[in-house]
Design a protein around this motif. Sequence first.
Motif, short mmCIF file in Angstrom:
data_model
loop_
_atom_site.label_atom_id
_atom_site.label_comp_id
_atom_site.label_asym_id
_atom_site.label_seq_id
_atom_site.Cartn_x
_atom_site.Cartn_y
_atom_site.Cartn_z
N TYR A 1 -8.95 42.79 -24.18
CA TYR A 1 -7.57 42.88 -23.68
C TYR A 1 -7.12 44.23 -24.07
O TYR A 1 -7.22 44.62 -25.08
CB TYR A 1 -6.87 41.75 -24.56
CG TYR A 1 -5.38 41.67 -24.15
CD1 TYR A 1 -4.76 40.89 -23.34
CD2 TYR A 1 -4.45 42.27 -24.95
CE1 TYR A 1 -3.53 40.86 -22.94
CE2 TYR A 1 -3.16 42.39 -24.95
CZ TYR A 1 -2.67 41.55 -23.64
OH TYR A 1 -1.34 41.22 -23.68
N SER B 1 -8.46 41.36 -19.51
CA SER B 1 -7.09 41.22 -19.10
C SER B 1 -6.39 42.25 -19.73
O SER B 1 -6.90 43.01 -20.79
CB SER B 1 -7.05 39.66 -19.60
OG SER B 1 -5.43 39.38 -19.39
N THR C 1 -6.83 46.76 -16.14
CA THR C 1 -7.59 45.80 -15.65
C THR C 1 -7.95 45.97 -14.20
O THR C 1 -9.06 45.85 -13.73
CB THR C 1 -7.04 44.31 -15.75
OG1 THR C 1 -6.87 44.26 -17.23
CG2 THR C 1 -7.67 43.12 -15.27
N VAL D 1 -7.93 39.24 -15.36
CA VAL D 1 -6.71 38.60 -15.31
C VAL D 1 -5.56 39.72 -15.62
O VAL D 1 -5.31 40.04 -16.81
CB VAL D 1 -6.64 37.62 -16.58
CG1 VAL D 1 -5.68 36.81 -16.43
CG2 VAL D 1 -7.67 36.66 -16.55
N ILE E 1 -4.63 32.97 -19.05
CA ILE E 1 -5.95 33.66 -19.30
C ILE E 1 -6.90 32.60 -19.51
O ILE E 1 -7.97 32.83 -18.78
CB ILE E 1 -5.58 34.47 -20.38
CG1 ILE E 1 -4.85 35.75 -20.20
CG2 ILE E 1 -7.21 35.25 -20.84
CD1 ILE E 1 -4.58 36.66 -21.58
#
Length: 299
Positions: free
Chosen positions: A84, A172, A181, A195, A291
């Motif tokens: 992330y 993500s 991303t 994502v 997500i």
Amino acid sequence: MNIHKLLDNGAVKVMKLVAGRRRIFSKSIESPPFYELIPGIKFEIPEIKGEGIYEVHVDTPAGKMNPAFKVQKWLGNDFPTIIYHHGNSEKPFKIRRFARNTFFKIFIDTKEPVQANLIALCSPMHRIPIKEYQEKLTEMINFTVSFAVMTNLVEEIVKQLKHRSQKPVIVSGISFGGFVTNLHRAFFDSADVYVPMLAGSSMEKSFLESGFYELASDLVKENPEKMKEILNFDKQFMGNKRKNLFPLLGKHDQFVRLESHLECYEHHPVNIVEKGHVTTAFSPATMRKHILSSRDNSN
């Protein structure tokens, strides 16, 4: 004007006040485009051996940079991994309730633990004091190189994870992290699921057609074609028909406007929420659900 637009526009006023005379790209808009920068940056990362912060040192066209990543949770090679990337002005390694940290709010501050390895990224631009960060943003090369570095950092992590496990790897991020991303999918596409939230592939539109326009320099406003040449990666991003892309956009977003960024997702399913940029960032349950459902729907 609804509350979502009102909060986004209020955030612009605050950022403008804090930045003062330091307008975005006021000193220079010179930079190679992403398709030149990303392949030219090479570095290695430490071996992932469990939870902790991993430092990375990179030589770049903008000088030395030190991104990092934190393995917040490591369940092992038999579990999927979520990588992330934070948004602007976040502190992704501050794992506490009142920190500006969407990673913490989405994945840690929840009554239902996420059954995945969790890795938080930290851009080199977010490891320096705010005034230094604002000064760096007066030259585009610092901005573009930091994105190229983070795109390559994602790739190095993905390669290491894929070498040791066949479990899915999900990439993500929100806002700036959403663009990283998409950059990774455009130039590598080696993860299983992407994502992006509040992002697209026409990054120049976030400076020319959004609230950031008020923060941008005259150089930006007077050179829209040059901005597009450097920051746009539609050509590399669009046309990929692999069913691994699950975007989220805000209907009332004043920074990444829906009408400016929806087109790049072509036939991929887009989750459009009745929120703005700020209100989405403050809705961790919405982002968590998106997500995790994207991960499940990709199987």
